[in-house]
Design an enzyme around this catalytic site. Structure first.
Site, mmCIF file in Angstrom:
data_model
loop_
_atom_site.group_PDB
_atom_site.id
_atom_site.type_symbol
_atom_site.label_atom_id
_atom_site.label_comp_id
_atom_site.label_asym_id
_atom_site.label_seq_id
_atom_site.Cartn_x
_atom_site.Cartn_y
_atom_site.Cartn_z
ATOM 1 N N HIS A 9 0.846 -1.203 0.000
ATOM 2 C CA HIS A 9 0.000 0.000 0.000
ATOM 3 C C HIS A 9 0.884 1.256 0.000
ATOM 4 C CE1 HIS A 9 -3.455 2.585 1.417
ATOM 5 N NE2 HIS A 9 -2.427 3.283 1.882
ATOM 6 N N GLU A 10 1.886 1.266 0.860
ATOM 7 C CA GLU A 10 2.786 2.422 0.933
ATOM 8 C C GLU A 10 3.546 2.608 -0.373
ATOM 9 O OE1 GLU A 10 2.666 4.514 3.375
ATOM 10 O OE2 GLU A 10 1.198 3.239 4.354
ATOM 11 N N HIS B 224 1.613 4.413 -2.961
ATOM 12 C CA HIS B 224 1.637 5.886 -2.905
ATOM 13 C C HIS B 224 2.850 6.443 -3.652
ATOM 14 C CE1 HIS B 224 -1.818 6.665 -0.457
ATOM 15 N NE2 HIS B 224 -1.382 5.965 0.574
ATOM 16 N N GLU C 60 -6.046 6.830 -1.375
ATOM 17 C CA GLU C 60 -6.002 5.668 -0.481
ATOM 18 C C GLU C 60 -6.545 4.423 -1.187
ATOM 19 O OE1 GLU C 60 -4.308 5.700 1.923
ATOM 20 O OE2 GLU C 60 -4.288 7.701 2.743
#
Ligand SMILES: [Zn+2]
Length: 260
Positions: free
Chosen positions: A131-132, A135, A189
Site C-alpha cells: 500500500h505504501e 503511494h 487511499e
C-alpha cells in the site's frame, strides 16, 4: 525540542501510513502569498523533491533508533527481489517504535516500525508495505512532499537552478511537521489499496492480505488500546469500507464468499 521533533516525525509517518482518509484541505492562495513570493507546486523539479525526501529520511534515521537485527532480517526476507518502484531504487529499514506504522517516501525509502511488524503476519505486512509503495508508484508521496515543502519554512531555502545546500535541522523539523498535514485523499487511499492488493499477490501471498491487514488495523480503533493510531482510526469510518472492498475483491478473484 528533540522529543517534539521525534513526535512530529512519528506523526508524519502516521499520516504517511494513510489511516487518515480526510480530504486534502489545501490553501493554495495562502501558500502562493507566503513569504511574499509566488511559489507553485510546479516550481520544484522531480530531482529537488527526491532530494527533500532524501534529506527528510536522513533526518528521521538520525533521530530514530533501529530495531533489532531480527526485524531487519525479516523485512529483508519479505522484500527480497523487490528492488524498485516507479524507477526508484528501494531501501528498507525497521525503526524501533511502539507506533503501529510504516512509511514509504518519494525517493524509494521505506521505513517500517517494529510495532507494525509485531502486529502483522507476513501476508498482512506485505500488503501494508505494498500500500505504501502504491503511494510512491502513484506519485502521491511526491505530491505530499511537494506540498509540505511549500507550506513549511523550507520554502525559504529557495532552490536555485544550480542546486542548493543541506537544509538545517530546524528547517527539516518544520518540513516534517508540514508533512504531517499532507494527508492523502480517499481516492489516493483507494488506489494504494489496489496496489497493495496486487503487490501481495505478485509476491506470492494470500489474496486476502490487504483485507486482513486493514481489518486488523481497524480492530485497533475499536479496542481499548489508545494512542494516536486508535484515535485516528476512530474518526474514519471509511477505513472499514476499504477493508470490505478489498475482501470483496479477493472473493471475486478466488470465487469464494467470505464477505459478510
Ligand atoms: Zn495510504
Amino acid at each position: 525540542m528533540m522529543k517534539k521533533i521525534l513526535f512530529l516525525l512519528i506523526a508524519a509517518a502516521m499520516a504517511c501510513s494513510c489511516q487518515i482518509l480526510s480530504q486534502i484541505n489545501w490553501d493554495y492562495a495562502h501558500l502562493a502569498n507566503a513569504g511574499g513570493k509566488a511559489l507553485t507546486a510546479a516550481s520544484l523539479t522531480d530531482a529537488q523533491i527526491s532530494d527533500l525526501c532524501r534529506q527528510s529520511v536522513a533526518y528521521a534515521d538520525a533521530q530514530t533508533p533501529l530495531a533489532e537485527a531480527k526485524y531487519q532480517q525479516r523485512l529483508a526476507r519479505l522484500m527480497y527481489g523487490v528492488k524498485e518502484v516507479d524507477g526508484k531504487p528501494l531501501n528498507f529499514k525497521v525503526y524501533k517504535s511502539n507506533e503501529v506504522n510504516a512509511c514509504a517516501y518519494g525517493d524509494g525509502s521505506v521505513r517500517v516500525n517494529s510495532a507494525l511488524m509485531d502486529l502483522m503476519d507476513d501476508d498482512e505486512l506485505i500488503a501494508v508495505i505494498g500500500h505504501e509503495l502504491g503511494h510512491v508508484a502513484n506519485k502521491d508521496s511526491k505530491k505530499a512532499m511537494q506540498r509540505a515543502y511549500l507550506s513549511s519554512a523550507a520554502r525559504e531555502a529557495i532552490y536555485s537552478a544550480g542546486g542548493y545546500g543541506q537544509l538545517a535541522g530546524t528547517v527539516l523539523g518544520d518540513l516534517s511537521e508540514a508533512y504531517v498535514n499532507a494527508q492523502f485523499s480517499q481516492k489516493q487511499e483507494s488506489r494504494a489499496d489496489d496496489y497493495g492488493f496486487q503487490f501481495a499477490i505478485d509476491n506470492g501471498h494470500d489474496p486476502y492480505s490487504m483485507a486482513r491487514s486493514l481489518e486488523k488495523l481497524n480492530s485497533l480503533s475499536s479496542g481499548s488500546s489508545s494512542g494516536a493510531l486508535a484515535k485516528m482510526f476512530a474518526s474514519h469510518p471509511d477505513s472499514a469500507k476499504r477493508a470490505e472492498k478489498m475482501r470483496k475483491k479477493a472473493d471475486d478473484l478466488t470465487g469464494k464468499k467470505t464477505t459478510k
